[in-house]
Design a protein around this motif. Structure first.
Motif, short mmCIF file in Angstrom:
data_model
loop_
_atom_site.label_atom_id
_atom_site.label_comp_id
_atom_site.label_asym_id
_atom_site.label_seq_id
_atom_site.Cartn_x
_atom_site.Cartn_y
_atom_site.Cartn_z
N ARG A 186 28.99 16.57 6.24
CA ARG A 186 30.21 17.32 5.94
C ARG A 186 30.74 16.80 4.60
NH1 ARG A 186 32.37 16.59 11.74
NH2 ARG A 186 31.40 18.35 12.77
N VAL A 187 30.97 17.72 3.70
CA VAL A 187 31.46 17.39 2.36
C VAL A 187 32.80 18.09 2.17
CG1 VAL A 187 30.97 17.53 -0.10
CG2 VAL A 187 29.09 17.25 1.51
N GLN A 188 33.75 17.36 1.62
CA GLN A 188 35.05 17.96 1.35
C GLN A 188 35.24 18.00 -0.17
OE1 GLN A 188 38.48 15.91 3.00
NE2 GLN A 188 39.06 17.84 3.90
N LEU A 189 35.44 19.22 -0.69
CA LEU A 189 35.66 19.42 -2.12
C LEU A 189 37.15 19.54 -2.38
CD1 LEU A 189 32.89 22.08 -2.80
CD2 LEU A 189 32.73 19.62 -3.07
N ASP A 190 37.65 18.80 -3.34
CA ASP A 190 39.05 18.83 -3.74
C ASP A 190 39.13 19.58 -5.06
OD1 ASP A 190 41.67 18.38 -4.38
OD2 ASP A 190 41.54 16.20 -4.37
N ILE A 191 39.59 20.83 -5.01
CA ILE A 191 39.54 21.67 -6.20
C ILE A 191 40.88 22.36 -6.44
CG2 ILE A 191 37.07 22.12 -6.00
CD1 ILE A 191 37.71 24.77 -4.76
N SER A 192 41.01 22.88 -7.62
CA SER A 192 42.17 23.69 -7.97
C SER A 192 41.94 25.10 -7.45
CB SER A 192 42.31 23.71 -9.49
OG SER A 192 43.23 24.70 -9.89
N LEU A 249 26.49 20.79 5.32
CA LEU A 249 25.07 20.91 5.02
C LEU A 249 24.32 20.55 6.30
CD1 LEU A 249 25.09 19.03 1.61
CD2 LEU A 249 25.31 21.48 1.99
N ASP A 250 23.81 21.54 6.99
CA ASP A 250 23.16 21.36 8.29
C ASP A 250 21.65 21.48 8.11
OD1 ASP A 250 22.97 20.93 11.00
OD2 ASP A 250 23.19 23.06 11.49
N CYS A 251 20.89 20.48 8.54
CA CYS A 251 19.45 20.46 8.34
C CYS A 251 18.74 19.99 9.60
CB CYS A 251 19.08 19.52 7.19
SG CYS A 251 19.89 19.93 5.65
N LEU A 255 29.48 20.78 -9.06
CA LEU A 255 30.42 20.53 -7.96
C LEU A 255 30.53 19.06 -7.59
CD1 LEU A 255 29.60 23.50 -5.60
CD2 LEU A 255 31.53 23.26 -7.14
N GLY A 256 29.62 18.23 -8.09
CA GLY A 256 29.67 16.81 -7.77
C GLY A 256 30.97 16.15 -8.18
N ALA A 257 31.62 16.66 -9.21
CA ALA A 257 32.90 16.10 -9.66
C ALA A 257 34.03 16.41 -8.69
CB ALA A 257 33.24 16.63 -11.04
N TYR A 258 33.86 17.42 -7.85
CA TYR A 258 34.90 17.83 -6.91
C TYR A 258 34.77 17.17 -5.54
CZ TYR A 258 35.80 21.63 -10.21
OH TYR A 258 36.11 22.36 -11.32
N VAL A 259 33.69 16.45 -5.29
CA VAL A 259 33.47 15.86 -3.96
C VAL A 259 34.50 14.75 -3.72
CG1 VAL A 259 31.86 14.57 -2.51
CG2 VAL A 259 31.04 16.47 -3.91
N ALA A 260 35.29 14.91 -2.67
CA ALA A 260 36.31 13.93 -2.33
C ALA A 260 35.92 13.07 -1.14
CB ALA A 260 37.63 14.63 -2.03
N HIS A 261 35.06 13.60 -0.25
CA HIS A 261 34.72 12.88 0.97
C HIS A 261 33.41 13.41 1.52
CE1 HIS A 261 35.47 10.62 4.64
NE2 HIS A 261 35.20 11.70 5.34
N THR A 262 32.58 12.52 2.05
CA THR A 262 31.36 12.92 2.75
C THR A 262 31.31 12.20 4.09
OG1 THR A 262 30.03 11.17 1.73
CG2 THR A 262 30.03 13.30 0.63
N GLN A 263 30.71 12.86 5.06
CA GLN A 263 30.59 12.27 6.40
C GLN A 263 29.28 12.75 7.02
OE1 GLN A 263 33.59 13.67 9.09
NE2 GLN A 263 32.95 12.30 10.74
N ALA A 264 28.48 11.81 7.50
CA ALA A 264 27.23 12.16 8.18
C ALA A 264 27.54 12.67 9.58
CB ALA A 264 26.30 10.95 8.25
#
Length: 113
Positions: A79-85, A40-42, A60-69
């Motif tokens: 940067r958001v990392q989604l952990d999904i099937s 997410l670039d702003c 998608l909030g349930a899939y968020v595994a990691h965030t980094q500014a």
């Protein structure tokens, strides 16, 4: 009328000599999950917070595994990392486009362990 038969006790009693099921009969659950990196670039921190809040409060909030500014001088991002099937990948992309259309999606990678 049928005579009453005594119920066999669960886990005990005279039937201890019956063969038990082998312990190697467990089928491991496959861990086929994938990681979907999203950026997410702003231009400022306030809009970054708004976009991140929109993403976290969506389905998608349930899939968020990691965030980094991320800061690179003039721009701010997350940067958001989604952990999904893999089965949910289509749903995740469509929901991401509907929720945060400005998001940049990275390469999908198989999750290890």
């Amino acid at each position: 009328m049928a005579p009453i038969q005594p119920a066999r006790a669960f886990g005990g009693g005279a039937d201890r000599n019956e063969p038990r099921a082998p312990r190697n009969n467990v089928i491991p659950f496959p861990s086929s999950r994938v990681l979907l990196p999203v950026t997410l670039d702003c231009a400022n921190a306030a809009s970054t917070r708004e976009r991140l809040a929109a993403l976290l409060h969506s389905a998608l909030g349930a899939y968020v595994a990691h965030t980094q500014a991320v800061h690179d001088g003039t721009r701010v991002g997350v940067r958001v990392q989604l952990d999904i099937s893999p089965d949910d990948l289509d749903f995740a992309i469509h929901t991401l486009i509907a929720t945060v259309p400005e998001a940049m999606v990275g390469h999908v990678k198989r999750r290890t362990a």
